[in-house]
Design an enzyme around this catalytic site. Structure first.
Site, PDB file in Angstrom:
ATOM      1  CB  CYS A   1      -1.439  -0.182   1.045  1.00  0.00           C
ATOM      2  SG  CYS A   1      -0.050  -0.683   2.488  1.00  0.00           S
TER       3      CYS A   1
ATOM      4  CG  ASN B   1       4.566  -1.289   4.743  1.00  0.00           C
ATOM      5  OD1 ASN B   1       5.483  -1.716   5.638  1.00  0.00           O
ATOM      6  ND2 ASN B   1       3.261  -2.839   4.969  1.00  0.00           N
TER       7      ASN B   1
ATOM      8  CG  ASP C   1      -5.477   6.358   2.467  1.00  0.00           C
ATOM      9  OD1 ASP C   1      -5.298   5.594   3.661  1.00  0.00           O
ATOM     10  OD2 ASP C   1      -4.368   6.772   2.058  1.00  0.00           O
TER      11      ASP C   1
ATOM     12  CB  CYS D   1      -3.475   2.202   7.123  1.00  0.00           C
ATOM     13  SG  CYS D   1      -3.169   3.139   8.349  1.00  0.00           S
ATOM     14  NE  ARG D   2      -4.713   1.480   2.452  1.00  0.00           N
ATOM     15  CZ  ARG D   2      -4.239   2.038   0.968  1.00  0.00           C
ATOM     16  NH1 ARG D   2      -5.005   1.516  -0.138  1.00  0.00           N
ATOM     17  NH2 ARG D   2      -3.393   3.116   0.708  1.00  0.00           N
ATOM     18  CB  SER D   3       0.202  -3.345   2.552  1.00  0.00           C
ATOM     19  OG  SER D   3       0.783  -2.353   2.914  1.00  0.00           O
TER      20      SER D   3
HETATM   21  P1  4NP Z   1      -2.168   2.763   4.363  1.00  0.00           P
HETATM   22  O1  4NP Z   1      -1.912   4.552   4.576  1.00  0.00           O
HETATM   23  O2  4NP Z   1      -1.248   3.524   2.599  1.00  0.00           O
HETATM   24  O3  4NP Z   1      -2.873   1.934   3.957  1.00  0.00           O
HETATM   25  O4  4NP Z   1      -0.626   2.182   5.209  1.00  0.00           O
HETATM   26  C1  4NP Z   1      -1.354   5.285   4.915  1.00  0.00           C
HETATM   27  C2  4NP Z   1      -0.352   5.773   6.219  1.00  0.00           C
HETATM   28  C3  4NP Z   1       0.096   6.690   5.967  1.00  0.00           C
HETATM   29  C4  4NP Z   1      -0.376   7.661   5.328  1.00  0.00           C
HETATM   30  C5  4NP Z   1      -0.596   7.332   4.000  1.00  0.00           C
HETATM   31  C6  4NP Z   1      -1.759   6.352   3.642  1.00  0.00           C
HETATM   32  N1  4NP Z   1      -0.027   9.129   5.059  1.00  0.00           N
HETATM   33  O5  4NP Z   1      -0.471   9.818   4.415  1.00  0.00           O
HETATM   34  O6  4NP Z   1       1.071   9.488   6.069  1.00  0.00           O
END
Ligand code: 4NP
Length: 156
Positions: free
Chosen positions: A9, A12, A123, A14-16
């Protein structure tokens, strides 16, 4: 034969890592000997634990998250048999750094969902509790498709 699966993602956190935990636990329960890991297209959160909201919602469903964030690296493309991305933006970003010979390994996780409403894993970072629950709903639905598709073939 699929042996090693990487989830990717943006951050790294939240989702992945959620997908990594759900798939690891479900594969283990199914008796499948697979290796799972996850990475981000960005290195902004490298070394950090997963987002506390992801950890909390996963725990409510019985999944443990212990991953520390890392950025995707060149050797991942040869190491992993399958690279699951969460959305179209991840797909474009991963394809942009993936050597041509490995690009066929990159798939949207939702390609494995049987629920047709799921076309990406949105996201949840700036979202609500419901968004974190939706991430898990989609991942669990993708596992169902992945499991069905990779069941050992009966001898004929
Ligand atoms: P992820 O979510 O891609 O599912 O880990 C996010 C985590 C952090 C951010 C964006 C999406 N950020 O902008 O810091």
């Amino acid at each position: 034969m699929i042996k090693k699966v990487l989830f990717v993602c943006l951050g790294n956190i939240c989702r992945s890592p959620s997908a990594e935990s759900v798939f690891r636990q479900k594969a283990s329960a199914a008796g499948w000997d697979l290796v799972f890991d996850s990475a981000g297209t960005s290195g902004n959160h490298s070394g950090e634990k997963s987002d506390h909201r992801s950890i909390l919602h996963a725990a409510k469903r019985g999944y443990e998250m212990t991953h520390l964030a890392r950025q995707i690296k060149a050797e991942d493309f040869s190491t992993y048999d399958l690279i699951f991305v969460m959305d179209d933006s991840n797909f474009r970003n991963v394809m942009a750094v993936c050597p041509a010979e490995y690009q066929s390994k990159i798939k949207l996780l939702t390609d494995y969902c049987d629920d047709q409403r799921y076309t990406s894993v949105p996201d949840p970072y700036y979202g609500s509790e419901r968004d974190f629950e939706l991430v898990l709903d989609i991942i669990e639905n993708a596992w169902k498709g992945f499991h069905a598709k990779n069941l050992p073939k009966a001898d004929s």
